[in-house]
Design a protein around this motif. Sequence first.
Motif, PDB file in Angstrom:
ATOM      1  N   ARG A 141       0.869  -1.178   0.000  1.00  0.00           N
ATOM      2  CA  ARG A 141       0.000   0.000   0.000  1.00  0.00           C
ATOM      3  C   ARG A 141       0.903   1.224   0.000  1.00  0.00           C
ATOM      4  NH1 ARG A 141      -3.402  -0.114   4.762  1.00  0.00           N
ATOM      5  NH2 ARG A 141      -1.826   1.105   5.861  1.00  0.00           N
ATOM      6  N   SER A 142       0.727   2.082  -0.956  1.00  0.00           N
ATOM      7  CA  SER A 142       1.528   3.306  -1.020  1.00  0.00           C
ATOM      8  C   SER A 142       1.006   4.320  -0.011  1.00  0.00           C
ATOM      9  CB  SER A 142       1.482   3.893  -2.429  1.00  0.00           C
ATOM     10  OG  SER A 142       0.170   4.349  -2.734  1.00  0.00           O
ATOM     11  N   CYS A 143       1.784   5.365   0.243  1.00  0.00           N
ATOM     12  CA  CYS A 143       1.366   6.442   1.137  1.00  0.00           C
ATOM     13  C   CYS A 143       0.386   7.375   0.422  1.00  0.00           C
ATOM     14  CB  CYS A 143       2.564   7.262   1.595  1.00  0.00           C
ATOM     15  SG  CYS A 143       3.685   6.406   2.709  1.00  0.00           S
ATOM     16  N   ALA A 144      -0.562   7.894   1.170  1.00  0.00           N
ATOM     17  CA  ALA A 144      -1.485   8.906   0.642  1.00  0.00           C
ATOM     18  C   ALA A 144      -1.001  10.293   1.054  1.00  0.00           C
ATOM     19  CB  ALA A 144      -2.893   8.655   1.161  1.00  0.00           C
ATOM     20  N   GLY A 145      -1.481  11.303   0.341  1.00  0.00           N
ATOM     21  CA  GLY A 145      -1.095  12.680   0.639  1.00  0.00           C
ATOM     22  C   GLY A 145      -1.996  13.321   1.685  1.00  0.00           C
ATOM     23  N   GLY A 146      -1.474  14.336   2.354  1.00  0.00           N
ATOM     24  CA  GLY A 146      -2.220  15.061   3.371  1.00  0.00           C
ATOM     25  C   GLY A 146      -3.202  16.061   2.775  1.00  0.00           C
ATOM     26  N   GLY A 147      -4.249  16.391   3.545  1.00  0.00           N
ATOM     27  CA  GLY A 147      -5.280  17.318   3.085  1.00  0.00           C
ATOM     28  C   GLY A 147      -5.001  18.759   3.485  1.00  0.00           C
ATOM     29  N   TYR A 148      -5.681  19.684   2.827  1.00  0.00           N
ATOM     30  CA  TYR A 148      -5.509  21.125   3.059  1.00  0.00           C
ATOM     31  C   TYR A 148      -6.886  21.721   3.382  1.00  0.00           C
ATOM     32  CZ  TYR A 148      -3.764  25.920   2.132  1.00  0.00           C
ATOM     33  OH  TYR A 148      -3.383  27.250   2.232  1.00  0.00           O
ATOM     34  N   GLY A 149      -7.026  22.310   4.581  1.00  0.00           N
ATOM     35  CA  GLY A 149      -8.280  22.927   4.982  1.00  0.00           C
ATOM     36  C   GLY A 149      -9.279  21.930   5.531  1.00  0.00           C
ATOM     37  N   SER A 150     -10.300  22.443   6.188  1.00  0.00           N
ATOM     38  CA  SER A 150     -11.301  21.599   6.838  1.00  0.00           C
ATOM     39  C   SER A 150     -12.130  20.825   5.815  1.00  0.00           C
ATOM     40  CB  SER A 150     -12.239  22.463   7.686  1.00  0.00           C
ATOM     41  OG  SER A 150     -13.353  21.706   8.122  1.00  0.00           O
ATOM     42  N   PRO A 151     -12.346  19.509   6.031  1.00  0.00           N
ATOM     43  CA  PRO A 151     -13.175  18.720   5.107  1.00  0.00           C
ATOM     44  C   PRO A 151     -14.599  19.243   4.991  1.00  0.00           C
ATOM     45  CG  PRO A 151     -11.924  17.282   6.576  1.00  0.00           C
ATOM     46  CD  PRO A 151     -11.740  18.674   7.086  1.00  0.00           C
ATOM     47  N   ARG A 152     -15.105  19.894   6.035  1.00  0.00           N
ATOM     48  CA  ARG A 152     -16.483  20.384   6.003  1.00  0.00           C
ATOM     49  C   ARG A 152     -16.658  21.558   5.040  1.00  0.00           C
ATOM     50  NH1 ARG A 152     -20.660  17.550   8.952  1.00  0.00           N
ATOM     51  NH2 ARG A 152     -19.446  15.864   9.898  1.00  0.00           N
ATOM     52  N   ARG A 153     -15.539  22.074   4.533  1.00  0.00           N
ATOM     53  CA  ARG A 153     -15.614  23.174   3.564  1.00  0.00           C
ATOM     54  C   ARG A 153     -15.492  22.671   2.129  1.00  0.00           C
ATOM     55  NH1 ARG A 153     -11.001  27.123   5.457  1.00  0.00           N
ATOM     56  NH2 ARG A 153     -11.679  28.226   3.575  1.00  0.00           N
ATOM     57  N   ARG A 154     -15.382  21.381   1.935  1.00  0.00           N
ATOM     58  CA  ARG A 154     -15.235  20.834   0.584  1.00  0.00           C
ATOM     59  C   ARG A 154     -16.544  20.975  -0.190  1.00  0.00           C
ATOM     60  NH1 ARG A 154     -11.600  18.113  -2.317  1.00  0.00           N
ATOM     61  NH2 ARG A 154     -12.214  16.480  -3.800  1.00  0.00           N
ATOM     62  N   ASP A 155     -16.408  21.325  -1.448  1.00  0.00           N
ATOM     63  CA  ASP A 155     -17.563  21.442  -2.331  1.00  0.00           C
ATOM     64  C   ASP A 155     -18.291  20.095  -2.385  1.00  0.00           C
ATOM     65  OD1 ASP A 155     -19.360  21.652  -4.428  1.00  0.00           O
ATOM     66  OD2 ASP A 155     -17.946  22.615  -5.793  1.00  0.00           O
ATOM     67  N   PRO A 156     -19.590  20.052  -2.035  1.00  0.00           N
ATOM     68  CA  PRO A 156     -20.319  18.778  -2.050  1.00  0.00           C
ATOM     69  C   PRO A 156     -20.272  18.063  -3.390  1.00  0.00           C
ATOM     70  CG  PRO A 156     -21.577  20.435  -0.861  1.00  0.00           C
ATOM     71  CD  PRO A 156     -20.410  21.151  -1.483  1.00  0.00           C
ATOM     72  N   GLU A 157     -20.226  18.808  -4.495  1.00  0.00           N
ATOM     73  CA  GLU A 157     -20.155  18.159  -5.804  1.00  0.00           C
ATOM     74  C   GLU A 157     -18.835  17.407  -5.984  1.00  0.00           C
ATOM     75  OE1 GLU A 157     -22.529  17.808  -7.897  1.00  0.00           O
ATOM     76  OE2 GLU A 157     -23.967  19.115  -6.867  1.00  0.00           O
TER      77      GLU A 157
END
Length: 603
Positions: free
Chosen positions: A538-554
């Motif tokens: 399993r390869s490594c995944a990248g880190g996220g930027y900003g709160s997930p609750r602000r992600r565009d629902p689409e």
Amino acid sequence: MARSAKPSRKPKRRAQFDPILLAVLSSRFESIIREMTNTVMKASRSSVIKNARDMSCGILTYDHRLVSVEEALPIHVNALELTTKPITELFDDIKEGDAFLNNSPFYGVTHHADLTLSVPVFFEGTPLFWTLSRSHHADIGAPEPSTYLPFAASIYQEGVHFPCVRIQENFKDKQDLLRIGFQKIRVSNIWHGDYRAQVGACRIGERRLKELVARYGVATIRDFIEAWMDYGERRAIAAIKRLPAGTYVYEVRHDPVAGVADEGVPIKAKVTVDPKKGLVTVDVRDNQDCVPGGLNLSEACAVASCRIGVYYNLEASVPHNEGSSSRIVPLLRDGCVVGRPKHPTGTSCATSNVNERLANAVQCAFSEMGEPYGMAEGGGNFSAALGVISGVDRRRAEHVEYITQLMLALSGGPANHGHDGWLTYECSVGNGIMVTDSVEVDEATYPVLVEERRICEDSMGFGQWNGAPAVRGFYRSLTGDMTLYVCGDGGTFPAKGVLGGAAGASCGTWRRARTGTVERLADFFSGTIADGEAVGYRSCAGGGYGSPRRRDPERVAEDVNRKWLSVAAARDVFGVSVRLNSNGVDYEVDAEATSSLRAAAGG
């Protein structure tokens, strides 16, 4: 015979140069490097070079100033001046027809696996340029069949070092030096083929540069070089002036390695931005001394990673040449794990592992400025997806030894403001240049069967902008036992998110026994995978930027439809409710339910 070459005095830079000719000549230099690169890829014999593209080419002035690199691995080319400078220091009789081979980290190379060929380019008896080809060779004669040796405390455990030697004279190989490689390096016919591809690339670059100078004249080309350096410097200054002034500190940690770094390797980068001066200083002196293993950086890697992390936060169109790099000042310390090692300190993993963490620390320091600056951490190398495998291919009447590094799944890229990470990122010092292996080519070339390669659901670093997900799968040998080497940083400390973003999934390596039972192996593993067993990765995944609750629902619904994200994670992490649409296959956002979910969570 041409006269002995000495570095010429750096000419005074010209204030004016035809901007159209500047664009034409800069593109011409890039096209020469592109032709060199294509030569290496098409003529090399090992898959890690010709398929995965672990190689780079560049052009420098004879006085060691980077002119251009085109599309190349960042870690290979961001400190090339350290590679050619030792040549003019060691040799006072450099002449046309020479070529120099160097893989010593104590003579300006990244690490011992990156064999680097440098050719001086003369025009009418005057030295003007260096053409350079750097390729990661699958084997370099270490006691173990791998070039990644985290437990090798000194270069005496690393294999053959060519410390800046003249490998060609009068355009001909020096057979006594080549015999060293044939005697010491495994599957030496492959090694020799890869070396010859580098020679071809450098000689093609040499011819094209001579043609260019003949067409435009020495004076015009010299004026172009100075104008091009000025342009790179001006662009870098302008980009830095748009950044907030201040000093920003970010810390990361490499995974523990038993007996080498039992608690891991903490790495701190202090980045000072001075917009008035158009200068960025990267201070990495406040880090621990070298460790008793191969995780230490060479000076070339430390300098390059400091520059890389800054370049990632500048406008992408800034030229990467001596002019722009002069606005980035790395501060290193002798004897430091991310500084300048003292001979004979081991540096076999210098281009990966701790090096990737250092580039992450620098690039992430910019996120301390707040939105929209900086980026998250990218996934590290490498699980068994990038394992070094070796054995005997018994598929034909004549049995053949093989050794290669696989590139079955590259680690996930970091998110930054406005952009998700991308799947083929590979690592912070490769940044999308490496190429994922073709399963069909690997299976045709080596006696392996790739059973599976797929995206890991819910593995990305969640955020307003997601880090790229991990990739998992299995492969096995078709012709008996197989030796495997893995240096899987990211199993303990995965890539972190920034500004409210979540960490990505960790990497891992597994062994599936003949009975079907699966056990997790150490992240730093070397050993035999027996006939009938399989390797899971399993390869490594990248880190996220900003709160997930602000992600565009689409965008959340799109991730669900790509099978990257589960319906449950869409609801629980992002506060987005999805439902099947009229076709009964794809999901769409349930706007009313999503509004209620986010309102209840205060998002």
